[in-house]
Design a protein around this motif. Structure first.
Motif, PDB file in Angstrom:
ATOM      1  N   SER A   1       0.828  -1.203   0.000  1.00  0.00           N
ATOM      2  CA  SER A   1       0.000   0.000   0.000  1.00  0.00           C
ATOM      3  C   SER A   1       0.863   1.253   0.000  1.00  0.00           C
ATOM      4  O   SER A   1       0.574   2.235  -0.704  1.00  0.00           O
TER       5      SER A   1
ATOM      6  N   LEU B   1       2.203   1.778  -3.545  1.00  0.00           N
ATOM      7  CA  LEU B   1       1.195   2.246  -4.490  1.00  0.00           C
ATOM      8  C   LEU B   1       0.847   3.712  -4.248  1.00  0.00           C
ATOM      9  O   LEU B   1       0.511   4.443  -5.189  1.00  0.00           O
TER      10      LEU B   1
ATOM     11  N   LEU C   1      -5.416   2.883  -7.676  1.00  0.00           N
ATOM     12  CA  LEU C   1      -4.727   1.625  -7.426  1.00  0.00           C
ATOM     13  C   LEU C   1      -5.074   1.138  -6.027  1.00  0.00           C
ATOM     14  O   LEU C   1      -5.148   1.929  -5.086  1.00  0.00           O
TER      15      LEU C   1
ATOM     16  N   ALA D   1      -4.399  -1.984  -2.942  1.00  0.00           N
ATOM     17  CA  ALA D   1      -3.664  -3.126  -2.402  1.00  0.00           C
ATOM     18  C   ALA D   1      -4.581  -3.819  -1.408  1.00  0.00           C
ATOM     19  O   ALA D   1      -5.222  -3.165  -0.576  1.00  0.00           O
TER      20      ALA D   1
ATOM     21  N   VAL E   1      -2.392  -6.613  -5.901  1.00  0.00           N
ATOM     22  CA  VAL E   1      -2.565  -5.266  -6.445  1.00  0.00           C
ATOM     23  C   VAL E   1      -3.722  -5.322  -7.429  1.00  0.00           C
ATOM     24  O   VAL E   1      -3.865  -6.299  -8.180  1.00  0.00           O
TER      25      VAL E   1
ATOM     26  N   ALA F   1       2.279  -2.914 -10.915  1.00  0.00           N
ATOM     27  CA  ALA F   1       1.234  -1.893 -10.995  1.00  0.00           C
ATOM     28  C   ALA F   1       1.213  -1.253 -12.383  1.00  0.00           C
ATOM     29  O   ALA F   1       0.143  -1.008 -12.957  1.00  0.00           O
TER      30      ALA F   1
END
Length: 353
Positions: free
Chosen positions: A48, A51, A62, A64, A73, A115
């Motif tokens: 997290s 991201l 995005l 997590a 993800v 990602a």
């Protein structure tokens, strides 16, 4: 001495330095511990945190998360319903891409790149739905979407094959124009700009996306495709592949948009404005293996860590027919290096010389 916080933080962000790992000094004087001398134990909290340092656009959150299978993800897309082709404004809708699994020992850079790839593939999913084909009876189909019934398509394969269709020289432009008339991208017409017949039976086709309907313009989805010019190259004998070539070009444009827009800590890692030679030089500075592994104690730690990580990634051979096929494929190779699938050593028959 300057040390990067994330690179050397022993707790909280999923990274810790291997015992006895060397610290290198870059040519600019900065001190650094290379990522290949780190051990990783990522959690949903550390993923997290990574991201949160990625920026893309206002339509692509995005996420997590963690479930029974582990950390993942996931990309969200905020837009309008692709299959609603009315002339009215549509409300926004949040949809989600697939879950991309993150093993605890995944290097930090690979999580960031996961990602990046997840965004590309989520956008590709949308782009494939936006290129539509009008059938002979006037109905519209998203023929390139990922929602088709593959077992059905396999069953009907004989009905789906296209042969070579050589087009007379004078009819090439007309054949291209005929195909384009049945295609739309996000309700935009695809307009022919020119057709050039080249040597070796090749055809260069320039097209441009027309204006979207007013309601679509006001919605503003995928503005990077507005009035987009595309160029595709095809053999004259395979002009029926034009929709596929256009789909490839549209996906490539989407991917390039992600390359230039995706940022980690403000850095556009995949932008083509970065000098590839400079990246290569920096990479080489972080890999003085001969020097680093001359330390016998550290060399043992380093190789043991790599062995442990590689071994943990070996999958099971597979059940039933899949296991049989995998075993048959692997059996073709003698003295195969690497970590063999779990279950292979106990079940395969040794090949006789």
């Amino acid at each position: 001495m300057t040390l990067h916080t994330l690179n050397l933080t022993p707790h909280g962000l999923g990274e810790r330095v291997m015992p006895l790992a060397p610290t290198l000094t870059l040519r600019n004087g900065q001190r650094w511990v290379a990522q290949h001398y780190l051990r990783y134990q990522h959690t949903v909290e550390s993923v997290s945190a990574l991201l949160a340092q990625i920026d893309f656009d206002a339509h692509t959150p995005l996420f997590a998360g963690q479930d029974e299978q582990g950390v993942y993800v996931q990309v969200g897309l905020i837009g309008r319903e692709n299959y609603d082709r009315s002339n009215t404004l549509r409300v926004h809708k949040l949809v989600y891409g697939r879950k991309w699994r993150i093993d605890a020992d995944t290097p930090t850079s690979e999580i960031i790149q996961t990602a990046f790839l997840a965004i590309k593939k989520a956008r590709e999913h949308e782009v494939r739905e936006l290129l539509t084909v009008r059938s002979r009876d006037g109905k519209t189909s998203a023929a390139f979407s990922n929602h088709h019934d593959l077992p059905l398509l396999a069953q009907q394969r004989d009905q789906l094959q296209a042969g070579n269709h050589r087009v007379a020289t004078l009819d090439v432009a007309a054949a291209v124009q005929h195909q384009l008339a049945s295609l739309r991208f996000a309700q935009r017409a695809i307009e022919l700009v020119q057709v050039l017949e080249l040597s070796a039976g090749r055809v260069l086709i320039d097209v441009q996306l027309g204006a979207a309907p007013l309601a679509r313009q006001l919605e503003g989805d995928f503005p990077e495709f507005e009035q987009l010019a595309l160029c595709v190259l095809l053999p004259a004998a395979r002009l029926h592949e034009l929709p596929y070539a256009l789909m490839d070009a549209l996906i490539e444009h989407s991917d390039r948009h992600v390359d230039e827009t995706f940022r980690f800590r403000g850095f556009a890692r995949f932008s083509r404005s970065n000098q590839i030679q400079a990246i290569a030089d920096l990479s080489l500075q972080t890999r003085p293996y001969a020097h680093d592994l001359a330390d016998v104690q550290f060399e043992q730690i380093f190789r043991a860590n790599n062995y442990e990580v590689d071994a943990s990634r070996a999958p099971a051979l597979g059940e039933g027919e899949l296991g049989r096929k995998n075993r048959q494929l692997i059996n073709q190779y003698e003295n195969l290096l690497g970590h063999l699938p779990r279950g292979y050593e106990q079940t395969h028959e040794t090949k006789m010389a």
